[in-house]
Design an enzyme around this catalytic site. Sequence first.
Site, short mmCIF file in Angstrom:
data_model
loop_
_atom_site.label_atom_id
_atom_site.label_comp_id
_atom_site.label_asym_id
_atom_site.label_seq_id
_atom_site.Cartn_x
_atom_site.Cartn_y
_atom_site.Cartn_z
N ASP A 1 0.84 -1.20 0.00
CA ASP A 1 0.00 0.00 0.00
C ASP A 1 0.88 1.26 0.00
O ASP A 1 0.37 2.38 -0.07
CB ASP A 1 -1.02 0.00 1.15
CG ASP A 1 -0.38 -0.10 2.51
OD1 ASP A 1 0.87 -0.16 2.60
OD2 ASP A 1 -1.13 -0.10 3.51
N SER A 2 2.21 1.06 0.00
CA SER A 2 3.13 2.18 -0.26
C SER A 2 2.81 2.82 -1.60
O SER A 2 3.24 3.95 -1.86
CB SER A 2 4.58 1.68 -0.25
OG SER A 2 4.72 0.56 -1.11
N ASP B 1 -0.94 -6.35 -0.15
CA ASP B 1 -1.31 -5.71 1.11
C ASP B 1 -2.82 -5.56 1.25
O ASP B 1 -3.50 -5.14 0.29
CB ASP B 1 -0.72 -4.29 1.14
CG ASP B 1 0.54 -4.20 1.98
OD1 ASP B 1 0.84 -5.14 2.73
OD2 ASP B 1 1.22 -3.16 1.86
N LYS C 1 -0.93 -9.59 3.18
CA LYS C 1 -0.19 -9.03 4.33
C LYS C 1 -1.09 -8.06 5.08
O LYS C 1 -1.83 -7.28 4.44
CB LYS C 1 1.09 -8.32 3.85
CG LYS C 1 1.86 -7.64 4.98
CD LYS C 1 3.28 -7.27 4.58
CE LYS C 1 3.41 -5.98 3.83
NZ LYS C 1 2.92 -4.77 4.53
N GLU D 1 -1.21 -5.46 8.82
CA GLU D 1 -0.38 -4.78 9.82
C GLU D 1 -1.00 -4.86 11.21
O GLU D 1 -2.17 -4.46 11.38
CB GLU D 1 -0.22 -3.30 9.45
CG GLU D 1 0.46 -3.08 8.12
CD GLU D 1 0.64 -1.59 7.78
OE1 GLU D 1 0.34 -0.73 8.64
OE2 GLU D 1 1.08 -1.31 6.66
N GLU E 1 9.47 -3.74 10.39
CA GLU E 1 9.88 -2.45 9.81
C GLU E 1 10.39 -1.50 10.89
O GLU E 1 9.71 -1.27 11.92
CB GLU E 1 8.67 -1.83 9.07
CG GLU E 1 8.99 -0.48 8.45
CD GLU E 1 7.96 -0.05 7.39
OE1 GLU E 1 7.09 -0.86 7.00
OE2 GLU E 1 8.06 1.12 6.96
O1 KIV Z 1 3.55 -1.06 1.60
C1 KIV Z 1 4.71 -1.47 1.53
O2 KIV Z 1 5.41 -1.26 0.54
C2 KIV Z 1 5.24 -2.21 2.65
C3 KIV Z 1 6.73 -2.39 2.71
C4 KIV Z 1 7.38 -1.14 3.10
C5 KIV Z 1 7.13 -3.52 3.59
O3 KIV Z 1 4.53 -2.62 3.51
#
Ligand code: KIV
Length: 264
Positions: free
Chosen positions: A45-46, A84, A112, A114, A181
């Site tokens: 989600d970056s 994500d 993934k 969080e 992280e």
């Molecule tokens: O969203 C993302 O790119 C991430 C990485 C920084 C691990 O979660």
Amino acid sequence: MPKISLSRLAKMKQENEKITCITAYDASFAAIFDKAGIQVLLIGDSLGMVLQGHDSTLPVSVKDIEYHTKSVASTAKNSLIISDLPFMSYATPEQTYENAATLMRAGANMVKLEGGKWLAQSVEGLVERGIPVCGHLGLTPQSVNVFGGYKVQGREEDQAEKLVQDAKLLEKSGIQLLVLECVPVQLAARISKELHIPVIGIGAGSDTDGQILVMHDAFGISAGFCPKFSKNFLIETGDIRRAVALYKEQVENGSFPSAEHSFY
Ligand code: KIV
């Protein structure tokens, strides 16, 4: 080359072979990373920050991740694909199952999410329903407003202990991979040693089982701020394919991340 499996990643940990991961959002870069032998591609989600220009990951939707997962899956035939679950898309177990299914149908091999203890039930439920899960602890960017900024986590003893307990509980609940992280090197080393599953670090030193970077940071092309823990591999090589190869080589031989990219 066969598709990278979770059992292959587990074996790499057992054999002390470092795992290289990078974010990917489109078909062209995914093809380059896949061909370079990068084991894991993350549709992170970056993308809310590096593609959409927001100052956090919060505005990203499941539809955004679904769209980019389809693009990456169209060319990444060997790398394992993780997608994500974005902010508030896994607030309840039912919502989690539905959104995770959308991402798996788009081509993800794993999702993934969080957070720690509060996710145990959702993780168990996902795994029971056939969806592999990657955890994410430490500086979890979806909680930036709770942290009051993008800050190193686990510097205080009680915070560090909580992270260790959360990591163990998530492992017990069924996660098969953990992203850690922005935590001090010593804490990341301890968690990597105490967990049986592979631990992938970003800003967590070189003692984890593998590394992940946001691709825009690895190429030094992020529009905003470039974090201390990242490194511009493109400037050293002048070529994208060589930059990817250098990143993989330095993760494998342990020279990246060095002390200048780590927190103590
Ligand atoms: O969203 C993302 O790119 C991430 C990485 C920084 C691990 O979660």
